[in-house]
Design a protein around this motif. Sequence first.
Motif, PDB file in Angstrom:
ATOM      1  N   ARG A  93       0.957  -1.232   0.083  1.00 35.47           N
ATOM      2  CA  ARG A  93       0.025  -0.107   0.041  1.00 35.47           C
ATOM      3  C   ARG A  93       0.864   1.297   0.072  1.00 35.47           C
ATOM      4  O   ARG A  93       0.503   2.306  -0.531  1.00 35.47           O
ATOM      5  CB  ARG A  93      -0.925  -0.172   1.216  1.00 35.47           C
ATOM      6  N   LEU A  94       2.189   1.160   0.554  1.00 35.18           N
ATOM      7  CA  LEU A  94       3.051   2.377   0.595  1.00 35.18           C
ATOM      8  C   LEU A  94       3.652   2.667  -0.913  1.00 35.18           C
ATOM      9  O   LEU A  94       4.320   3.497  -1.165  1.00 35.18           O
ATOM     10  CB  LEU A  94       4.156   2.174   1.496  1.00 35.18           C
ATOM     11  N   LEU A  95       3.466   1.782  -1.864  1.00 36.30           N
ATOM     12  CA  LEU A  95       3.824   1.878  -3.160  1.00 36.30           C
ATOM     13  C   LEU A  95       2.629   2.435  -3.988  1.00 36.30           C
ATOM     14  O   LEU A  95       2.997   2.412  -5.215  1.00 36.30           O
ATOM     15  CB  LEU A  95       4.327   0.347  -3.536  1.00 36.30           C
ATOM     16  N   MET A  96       1.580   2.611  -3.732  1.00 38.93           N
ATOM     17  CA  MET A  96       0.511   2.997  -4.189  1.00 38.93           C
ATOM     18  C   MET A  96       0.622   4.392  -4.949  1.00 38.93           C
ATOM     19  O   MET A  96       1.258   5.184  -4.020  1.00 38.93           O
ATOM     20  CB  MET A  96      -0.812   2.758  -3.863  1.00 38.93           C
ATOM     21  N   LYS A  97       0.088   4.852  -6.212  1.00 45.49           N
ATOM     22  CA  LYS A  97       0.616   6.171  -6.810  1.00 45.49           C
ATOM     23  C   LYS A  97      -0.178   7.040  -5.921  1.00 45.49           C
ATOM     24  O   LYS A  97       0.465   8.222  -5.705  1.00 45.49           O
ATOM     25  CB  LYS A  97       0.086   6.324  -8.269  1.00 45.49           C
ATOM     26  N   ASN A  98      -1.498   6.997  -5.168  1.00 45.53           N
ATOM     27  CA  ASN A  98      -2.058   7.978  -4.659  1.00 45.53           C
ATOM     28  C   ASN A  98      -2.318   7.672  -3.024  1.00 45.53           C
ATOM     29  O   ASN A  98      -3.499   8.127  -2.653  1.00 45.53           O
ATOM     30  CB  ASN A  98      -3.304   8.184  -5.581  1.00 45.53           C
ATOM     31  N   GLY A  99      -1.662   6.811  -2.517  1.00 48.99           N
ATOM     32  CA  GLY A  99      -1.963   6.348  -1.240  1.00 48.99           C
ATOM     33  C   GLY A  99      -1.671   7.586  -0.325  1.00 48.99           C
ATOM     34  O   GLY A  99      -0.682   8.313  -0.591  1.00 48.99           O
ATOM     35  N   GLU A 100      -2.204   7.321   0.970  1.00 50.28           N
ATOM     36  CA  GLU A 100      -2.107   8.514   1.995  1.00 50.28           C
ATOM     37  C   GLU A 100      -0.718   8.915   2.242  1.00 50.28           C
ATOM     38  O   GLU A 100       0.038   9.737   2.307  1.00 50.28           O
ATOM     39  CB  GLU A 100      -3.095   8.128   3.185  1.00 50.28           C
ATOM     40  N   LYS A 101      -0.024   7.557   2.492  1.00 47.28           N
ATOM     41  CA  LYS A 101       1.475   7.597   2.949  1.00 47.28           C
ATOM     42  C   LYS A 101       2.383   7.254   1.848  1.00 47.28           C
ATOM     43  O   LYS A 101       3.587   6.812   2.364  1.00 47.28           O
ATOM     44  CB  LYS A 101       1.493   6.741   4.425  1.00 47.28           C
ATOM     45  N   SER A 102       2.050   6.989   0.715  1.00 44.51           N
ATOM     46  CA  SER A 102       2.788   6.180  -0.014  1.00 44.51           C
ATOM     47  C   SER A 102       4.068   6.958  -0.609  1.00 44.51           C
ATOM     48  O   SER A 102       3.906   8.227  -0.629  1.00 44.51           O
ATOM     49  CB  SER A 102       2.106   5.563  -1.250  1.00 44.51           C
ATOM     50  N   LEU A 103       5.042   6.173  -1.077  1.00 45.05           N
ATOM     51  CA  LEU A 103       6.149   6.697  -1.595  1.00 45.05           C
ATOM     52  C   LEU A 103       6.703   6.561  -2.805  1.00 45.05           C
ATOM     53  O   LEU A 103       7.931   6.495  -3.177  1.00 45.05           O
ATOM     54  CB  LEU A 103       7.443   6.267  -0.730  1.00 45.05           C
TER      55      LEU A 103
END
Length: 266
Positions: A93-103
């Motif tokens: 989930r941290l690798l999602m393009k528009n995730g809240e905390k993603s990078l």
Amino acid sequence: MEGEISRKEEEAEAQVDVWKYVYEFVDTTVVKCAIELGIPDALETRDGPTILSDLSSSIGCSPSTLHHIMRFLLHHKIFKEGLIGYLQTPLSRLLMKNGEKSLPDFLLYANDPEMLAPWHSLSARVLANESPAFESAHGEDVWRYAAKNQAKRRLLGFNNFDLPHVVSVTPDCVGVVHVGGDMFVSVSKADVAYLKWVLHDWDDEECIEILRKCREAIPKDKGKVIIIEAVVEEDKNDKLEYVRLTLDMVMMAHTNRGLQMIELTF
Ligand SMILES: C[S@@+](CC[C@H](N)C(=O)[O-])C[C@H]1O[C@@H](n2cnc3c(N)ncnc32)[C@H](O)[C@@H]1O
């Protein structure tokens, strides 16, 4: 005899471990590939496990090549496997393009061929008589280089006080005024100067100059300078020491004279 066995065990372990250094870049490169293909985003839109053929049709690639990528990423626990398909993990989930905390933007930026080039000149930074690594690779320092490159400018600056070409592309943010300037000339007036990941880019004399400009910018009686840096401590071996030591290497590759701080520096 016992000593002989443990030496042999160590040697056998070393023969496995050395492969980690030969091909360690593969881990990051495959994760980069997953971001580019939008795999975490595709899995997130599904309610529950996603089978290979559905995943491949939603991202538009062949199931057989995707199977290899997913097998590698499952092995590295980037994704997990349910009974009938792939599932997200907190890491993916941290690798999602528009995730809240993603990078993902940061990962793509750090692994962009232009940003990787200075790493091949790291030894130049260590040999004091050679040019800094970034300059060896690109002929100019990271700030001048970023000034000419729109995409990198965005990633290099989020501060409200930054170089004019950085604030010119910094998105608006309620309650924040973006001020362009050169901190070696003057810093905009404020009650508190907050320097996060700034001093590690510069050598001691330059840090003193920046701090002098901050002192001129804050009220004499109640002004504050807050410095946020990862502090490398030689004998510390907790989980985050790896991140701190890696940042130290990043400073060596990407800046002329910057280094991660050690406790004594303060
Ligand atoms: C590592 S970044 C800071 C990261 C940021 N504070 C954060 O929390 O993500 C260092 C910043 O210093 C800025 N910078 C470099 N030279 C500068 C100068 N002479 N005056 C003002 N800002 C400068 C860069 O543009 C960059 O945005």
